[in-house]
Design a protein around this motif. Structure first.
Motif, PDB file in Angstrom:
ATOM      1  N   VAL A 166      -7.592   5.045  11.563  1.00 36.00           N
ATOM      2  CA  VAL A 166      -8.497   4.969  10.548  1.00 36.00           C
ATOM      3  C   VAL A 166      -9.274   6.429  10.132  1.00 36.00           C
ATOM      4  CG1 VAL A 166     -11.020   3.973   9.621  1.00 36.00           C
ATOM      5  CG2 VAL A 166      -9.228   2.465   9.641  1.00 36.00           C
TER       6      VAL A 166
ATOM      7  N   ALA B 251      -6.878  12.058   4.570  1.00 37.40           N
ATOM      8  CA  ALA B 251      -7.005  11.231   3.041  1.00 37.40           C
ATOM      9  C   ALA B 251      -7.309  12.978   2.541  1.00 37.40           C
ATOM     10  CB  ALA B 251      -6.953  10.327   2.516  1.00 37.40           C
ATOM     11  N   HIS B 252      -8.875  12.965   3.003  1.00 34.46           N
ATOM     12  CA  HIS B 252      -9.807  13.988   2.255  1.00 34.46           C
ATOM     13  C   HIS B 252      -9.455  15.411   2.320  1.00 34.46           C
ATOM     14  CE1 HIS B 252     -13.701  15.219   1.318  1.00 34.46           C
ATOM     15  NE2 HIS B 252     -13.398  16.735   2.625  1.00 34.46           N
TER      16      HIS B 252
ATOM     17  N   PRO C  77      -1.393   8.520   9.506  1.00 39.23           N
ATOM     18  CA  PRO C  77      -1.783   7.764  10.064  1.00 39.23           C
ATOM     19  C   PRO C  77      -0.103   6.756  11.346  1.00 39.23           C
ATOM     20  CG  PRO C  77      -2.117   6.747   7.973  1.00 39.23           C
ATOM     21  CD  PRO C  77      -1.643   8.400   8.248  1.00 39.23           C
TER      22      PRO C  77
ATOM     23  N   LEU D  58      -2.599  15.629  -4.272  1.00 39.33           N
ATOM     24  CA  LEU D  58      -2.927  13.682  -4.103  1.00 39.33           C
ATOM     25  C   LEU D  58      -2.413  13.208  -5.554  1.00 39.33           C
ATOM     26  CD1 LEU D  58      -5.558  11.802  -2.083  1.00 39.33           C
ATOM     27  CD2 LEU D  58      -2.832  12.217  -1.536  1.00 39.33           C
ATOM     28  N   ASP D  59      -2.625  14.359  -6.130  1.00 35.96           N
ATOM     29  CA  ASP D  59      -2.633  14.697  -7.980  1.00 35.96           C
ATOM     30  C   ASP D  59      -1.264  14.543  -8.001  1.00 35.96           C
ATOM     31  OD1 ASP D  59      -5.132  15.205  -8.128  1.00 35.96           O
ATOM     32  OD2 ASP D  59      -5.287  17.232  -8.583  1.00 35.96           O
TER      33      ASP D  59
ATOM     34  N   HIS E 157       0.862   4.595  -2.218  1.00 39.09           N
ATOM     35  CA  HIS E 157       0.332   5.813  -1.390  1.00 39.09           C
ATOM     36  C   HIS E 157       0.947   5.711  -0.862  1.00 39.09           C
ATOM     37  CE1 HIS E 157      -3.906   4.260  -3.471  1.00 39.09           C
ATOM     38  NE2 HIS E 157      -3.478   3.345  -3.059  1.00 39.09           N
TER      39      HIS E 157
ATOM     40  N   LEU F 127      -0.407   9.122   1.331  1.00 33.47           N
ATOM     41  CA  LEU F 127      -1.841   8.948   2.891  1.00 33.47           C
ATOM     42  C   LEU F 127      -0.810   8.651   4.376  1.00 33.47           C
ATOM     43  CD1 LEU F 127      -3.740   7.279  -0.001  1.00 33.47           C
ATOM     44  CD2 LEU F 127      -3.851   9.481   1.047  1.00 33.47           C
ATOM     45  N   ALA F 128       0.082   6.996   3.606  1.00 35.84           N
ATOM     46  CA  ALA F 128       0.779   6.858   5.126  1.00 35.84           C
ATOM     47  C   ALA F 128       1.219   7.179   5.989  1.00 35.84           C
ATOM     48  CB  ALA F 128       2.522   5.585   4.302  1.00 35.84           C
TER      49      ALA F 128
ATOM     50  N   TYR G 118       0.970  -1.115   0.237  1.00 32.55           N
ATOM     51  CA  TYR G 118       0.573  -0.035   0.322  1.00 32.55           C
ATOM     52  C   TYR G 118       1.032   1.093   0.236  1.00 32.55           C
ATOM     53  CZ  TYR G 118      -4.783  -1.858   0.347  1.00 32.55           C
ATOM     54  OH  TYR G 118      -6.044  -2.629   0.316  1.00 32.55           O
ATOM     55  N   PHE G 119       1.948   1.495   0.615  1.00 32.49           N
ATOM     56  CA  PHE G 119       3.048   2.523   0.827  1.00 32.49           C
ATOM     57  C   PHE G 119       3.502   3.166  -0.633  1.00 32.49           C
ATOM     58  CE2 PHE G 119       3.693   1.329   5.705  1.00 32.49           C
ATOM     59  CZ  PHE G 119       2.304   1.661   5.732  1.00 32.49           C
TER      60      PHE G 119
ATOM     61  N   PHE H 117      -6.970  15.328  -0.454  1.00 35.69           N
ATOM     62  CA  PHE H 117      -7.575  15.080  -1.838  1.00 35.69           C
ATOM     63  C   PHE H 117      -7.900  16.685  -2.366  1.00 35.69           C
ATOM     64  CE2 PHE H 117     -11.132  14.479  -3.923  1.00 35.69           C
ATOM     65  CZ  PHE H 117     -10.964  13.243  -5.467  1.00 35.69           C
TER      66      PHE H 117
ATOM     67  N   SER I 215      -6.160   8.125   9.121  1.00 33.57           N
ATOM     68  CA  SER I 215      -6.182   8.487   8.093  1.00 33.57           C
ATOM     69  C   SER I 215      -7.438   8.730   7.240  1.00 33.57           C
ATOM     70  CB  SER I 215      -5.826   6.660   7.826  1.00 33.57           C
ATOM     71  OG  SER I 215      -5.099   6.783   6.540  1.00 33.57           O
ATOM     72  N   LEU I 216      -8.380   8.899   7.547  1.00 28.00           N
ATOM     73  CA  LEU I 216      -9.589   8.907   6.240  1.00 28.00           C
ATOM     74  C   LEU I 216      -9.299  10.955   6.149  1.00 28.00           C
ATOM     75  CD1 LEU I 216     -12.413   6.473   7.112  1.00 28.00           C
ATOM     76  CD2 LEU I 216     -11.022   7.191   5.046  1.00 28.00           C
TER      77      LEU I 216
END
Lengths: 221, 256
Positions: free
Chosen positions: A203, A210-211, A179, A219-220, A172, A175-176, A168-169, A214, A206-207
């Motif tokens: 969680v 991430a939000h 958290p 994140l682009d 992303h 994102l890592a 995952y890392f 974004f 992290s959410l």
């Protein structure tokens, strides 16, 4: 005319099989309790269930929405009974449709994907069953406290999450950071915090991050 | 006889296998008949079956490897049942760990479960936590097919990021514990220390290398094996370290 009959019958039998599966799966822990003569207190089950349900109930809603259009009806009814969708059923179904040159949303796609996923379910189930029977005589020696393998079995969880984590890392990494840093800080303050507490905290943090990332366009690429 | 793998448990396992195969055969036969009506060639159908079966072998062995790694704590049969139906490793491990923790133990899956009450609680949590899709699918599938799925597709990028973030949040909880978590002072192997960090880092390293190799040389069969291989190799590293390192180093757990 015949067309509609097949689609309808897939739904009819699919729902029937899924509800039967649901009942059967619920009977497994009931059976274990009856057999062992113990009934766990509801509060313990709830305490264990809460942290995982918080993550997995919402994700299963998302899964049903995202995978259904790709798996087709028959494939969906089968896949959600046997699981392992992302690593097995979905690529298997997509692969079969591509090889046969049919589109996912056509009836040809529906039958091809159903055939591939059904085959995949049968083969998986048989391989695991044969493997379990083959390994059952040697297992006690592998997992005994004094065996040379025992220290390795103690570290199953870090070994699993290391491999799962890095995959995952790598995809992303942005994102890592938040958290993981937050959880380590939290544990430095209070080392005994159990994963049941850490999961929902991780969680949610992290959410949120991430939000925000974004929205900020971080994140682009 | 260990209650986790007695005749009763094996019978339950066998029943689940029969059920799954019966359902699959049922849909397979009906889809096959319909395919013939649609005029799809038998050779195409046969190819679909054989390539589906071939495709499945590697991931299925990977799943078997997971069953074996979980069997240290839970016996063979419960992981077998759980990973045959609905189960996926990323769900089953947190569920089992959370259930064990409900009893106040931080040792989690690093210890064999010997208490029937704990074991039955694990079975309940694993089951109740994973059946949600089976509750949803019968009610929602028809509606989703009518176009609701398009809404999710529209916000695809955001949805992708959020679902990855949710899993990363979950993973971070376990990584944090392997790096700085406290265990029971008197138990070796449950707190963060030389062994947990070696397992974590070596498994990351192996996964990184294996994925790079699979990508670079386009080795498709390696992809599904990358994760179980990394896990097993990391466990081998731990085993070797526990044999060669002096015990004071191998058993070092910085926070107990």
């Amino acid at each position: 005319m015949k067309n509609r009959t097949y689609a309808n019958s897939v739904h009819f039998y699919g729902i029937l099989w899924d509800i039967t599966a649901l009942a059967l799966f619920l009977l497994i822990p009931v059976g274990i309790c009856v057999h062992l003569g113990v009934w766990p207190k509801g509060e313990f089950v709830l305490k264990g269930l809460l942290p995982v349900a918080m993550l997995f109930y919402p994700t299963s809603v998302i899964e049903v929405f995202t995978y259904t259009p790709l798996l087709g009806a028959g494939g969906t009814y089968l896949s959600f009974v046997t699981g392992n969708i992302t690593n097995l059923k979905l690529p298997c179904g997509l692969n079969a449709m591509e090889n046969a040159g049919v589109r996912a949303n056509s009836e040809e796609g529906e039958v091809i994907s159903t055939i591939a996923i059904a085959t995949s379910s049968i083969v998986t189930t048989l391989i695991i069953a044969v493997g379990v029977v083959a390994f059952s005589p040697v297992l006690p020696y592998l997992t005994d406290d004094n065996s040379v393998f025992a220290p390795a079995f103690d570290q199953v969880v870090p070994a699993l999450f290391g491999a799962l984590g890095i995959s995952y890392f790598m995809k992303h990494w942005k994102l890592a950071i938040v958290p993981n840093a937050a959880i380590i800080l939290l544990l430095l303050c209070s080392g005994k915090l159990a994963t049941g507490v850490l999961i929902p905290v991780g969680v949610v943090i992290s959410l949120l991050s991430a939000h925000l990332m974004f929205k900020k366009g971080w994140l682009d690429k | 006889m260990d209650f986790k793998s007695d005749a009763f448990m094996y019978t339950v396992g066998a029943l689940v296998v029969v059920f799954v195969i019966a359902q699959s055969v049922f849909f397979l036969v009906r889809a096959w008949r319909r395919a013939k009506e649609l005029g799809i060639e038998t050779s195409t159908l046969k190819k679909t079956v054989s390539s589906g079966a071939l495709f499945t072998i590697a991931p299925a062995i990977a799943i078997l490897a997971t069953v074996l790694t979980l069997s240290g704590a839970l016996g063979l049969v419960l992981p077998w049942i759980r990973l045959t139906v609905i189960g996926a490793i990323s769900y089953e491990v947190p569920a089992a760990e959370a259930a064990i923790e409900a009893f106040g133990s931080t040792a989690g899956l690093s210890r064999e479960v010997t208490d029937p009450t704990v074991f039955s609680t694990i079975a309940w949590v694993m089951t109740l936590g994973s059946i949600m899709p089976l509750v949803l699918v019968p009610f929602m599938l028809k509606k989703i097919q009518k176009g609701l799925g398009k809404v999710a597709a529209k916000n695809g990028k955001w949805a992708d990021a959020m679902s990855a973030a949710a899993f990363i949040g979950l993973i971070s909880a376990f990584i944090g514990r392997a790096v700085v978590g406290k265990g029971e002072a008197e138990i070796i192997g449950d707190g963060a220390g030389v062994m947990s960090l070696s397992a974590l880092l070596s498994s990351m390293l192996f996964m990184f290398i294996l994925q790079k190799i699979a990508d670079k040389f386009q080795i498709k069969w390696l992809q599904p094996f990358a994760m179980p291989f990394s896990m097993i190799l990391a466990m081998v590293v731990v085993m070797v370290l526990s044999l060669v390192l002096p015990e004071s180093v191998a058993a070092l757990e910085w926070r107990g």
